[in-house]
Design a protein around this motif. Sequence first.
Motif, PDB file in Angstrom:
ATOM      1  N   ASP A  28       0.847  -1.194   0.000  1.00 17.61           N
ATOM      2  CA  ASP A  28       0.000   0.000   0.000  1.00 17.61           C
ATOM      3  C   ASP A  28       0.883   1.245   0.000  1.00 17.61           C
ATOM      4  O   ASP A  28       1.995   1.232   0.501  1.00 17.61           O
ATOM      5  CB  ASP A  28      -0.901   0.051   1.242  1.00 17.61           C
ATOM      6  CG  ASP A  28      -2.070  -0.908   1.172  1.00 17.61           C
ATOM      7  OD1 ASP A  28      -2.284  -1.517   0.105  1.00 17.61           O
ATOM      8  OD2 ASP A  28      -2.761  -1.052   2.192  1.00 17.61           O
ATOM      9  N   ALA A  29       0.334   2.324  -0.539  1.00 18.56           N
ATOM     10  CA  ALA A  29       1.034   3.607  -0.551  1.00 18.56           C
ATOM     11  C   ALA A  29       0.507   4.495   0.568  1.00 18.56           C
ATOM     12  O   ALA A  29      -0.647   4.379   0.975  1.00 18.56           O
ATOM     13  CB  ALA A  29       0.849   4.300  -1.896  1.00 18.56           C
ATOM     14  N   GLN A  60       8.689   7.166  -3.221  1.00 17.63           N
ATOM     15  CA  GLN A  60       8.431   7.284  -4.649  1.00 17.63           C
ATOM     16  C   GLN A  60       8.630   8.702  -5.168  1.00 17.63           C
ATOM     17  O   GLN A  60       9.115   8.886  -6.270  1.00 17.63           O
ATOM     18  CB  GLN A  60       7.022   6.797  -4.972  1.00 17.63           C
ATOM     19  CG  GLN A  60       6.862   5.319  -4.704  1.00 17.63           C
ATOM     20  CD  GLN A  60       5.507   4.823  -5.137  1.00 17.63           C
ATOM     21  OE1 GLN A  60       4.496   5.449  -4.864  1.00 17.63           O
ATOM     22  NE2 GLN A  60       5.485   3.699  -5.819  1.00 17.63           N
ATOM     23  N   ASP A  89       5.507  10.723  -0.836  1.00 14.76           N
ATOM     24  CA  ASP A  89       4.763   9.500  -1.113  1.00 14.76           C
ATOM     25  C   ASP A  89       5.694   8.311  -0.954  1.00 14.76           C
ATOM     26  O   ASP A  89       6.801   8.305  -1.492  1.00 14.76           O
ATOM     27  CB  ASP A  89       4.204   9.514  -2.541  1.00 14.76           C
ATOM     28  CG  ASP A  89       3.147  10.593  -2.730  1.00 14.76           C
ATOM     29  OD1 ASP A  89       2.296  10.734  -1.843  1.00 14.76           O
ATOM     30  OD2 ASP A  89       3.179  11.287  -3.754  1.00 14.76           O
ATOM     31  N   VAL A  91       5.794   3.742  -0.293  1.00 11.91           N
ATOM     32  CA  VAL A  91       5.101   2.454  -0.353  1.00 11.91           C
ATOM     33  C   VAL A  91       5.755   1.514   0.647  1.00 11.91           C
ATOM     34  O   VAL A  91       6.982   1.409   0.703  1.00 11.91           O
ATOM     35  CB  VAL A  91       5.171   1.849  -1.774  1.00 11.91           C
ATOM     36  CG1 VAL A  91       4.614   0.448  -1.798  1.00 11.91           C
ATOM     37  CG2 VAL A  91       4.419   2.730  -2.757  1.00 11.91           C
ATOM     38  N   THR A  93       6.882  -2.043   1.974  1.00  6.32           N
ATOM     39  CA  THR A  93       7.220  -3.351   1.416  1.00  6.32           C
ATOM     40  C   THR A  93       6.944  -4.412   2.468  1.00  6.32           C
ATOM     41  O   THR A  93       6.613  -4.105   3.611  1.00  6.32           O
ATOM     42  CB  THR A  93       8.707  -3.403   1.001  1.00  6.32           C
ATOM     43  OG1 THR A  93       9.505  -3.321   2.183  1.00  6.32           O
ATOM     44  CG2 THR A  93       9.059  -2.275   0.052  1.00  6.32           C
TER      45      THR A  93
END
Length: 168
Positions: A28-29, A60, A89, A91, A93
């Motif tokens: 998810d971001a 990102q 932004d 994400v 892992t």
Amino acid sequence: DSASITVVTDAFVSLGIEANKTSMQPADAVRYTITINNSGSNTALNVTLNFTAPNGFIIQNATEDGGIYGNVVSWAFGELFSSKVLAVDAVATSTAAEVSTSNADLSYETFNPLSIRIFNNLSILVNKPNVTINKQIPFSNADPGSNMTYRINLTNRAFAMAKSLEIT
């Protein structure tokens, strides 16, 4: 008789950090919003900000020309008179910790001169699946060459969704 007094206030900078979610799953971001506010009457000098995303997060992009170096974003603003709102932004892992904490580190100087550092952090819960596999044998004896059927149970004992499972 009269006298006049001039009160000079210096730069007074505050640092806030928020995220658009409090929990997430791997892949998810999340968008972090970092707010720097100078509520003093003078300009803050040599203003720098470093935002460190938690281990297991991939950055990102960042606004305001933030330089991305691994899981750190750095900004050098020089002078700051009013406020800035920044965004990062990232994400998560699958290697992210269940409680992942990001950090913001702001430094600036005042006209006095003073050097000031401010720290702030924010934690996000990364919900990870907890899948167990259990194989059940319906009976203990089988004749050589005969077929045997097994029952395989997959159980996710967490609140996070388990995706793309494959049994071979």
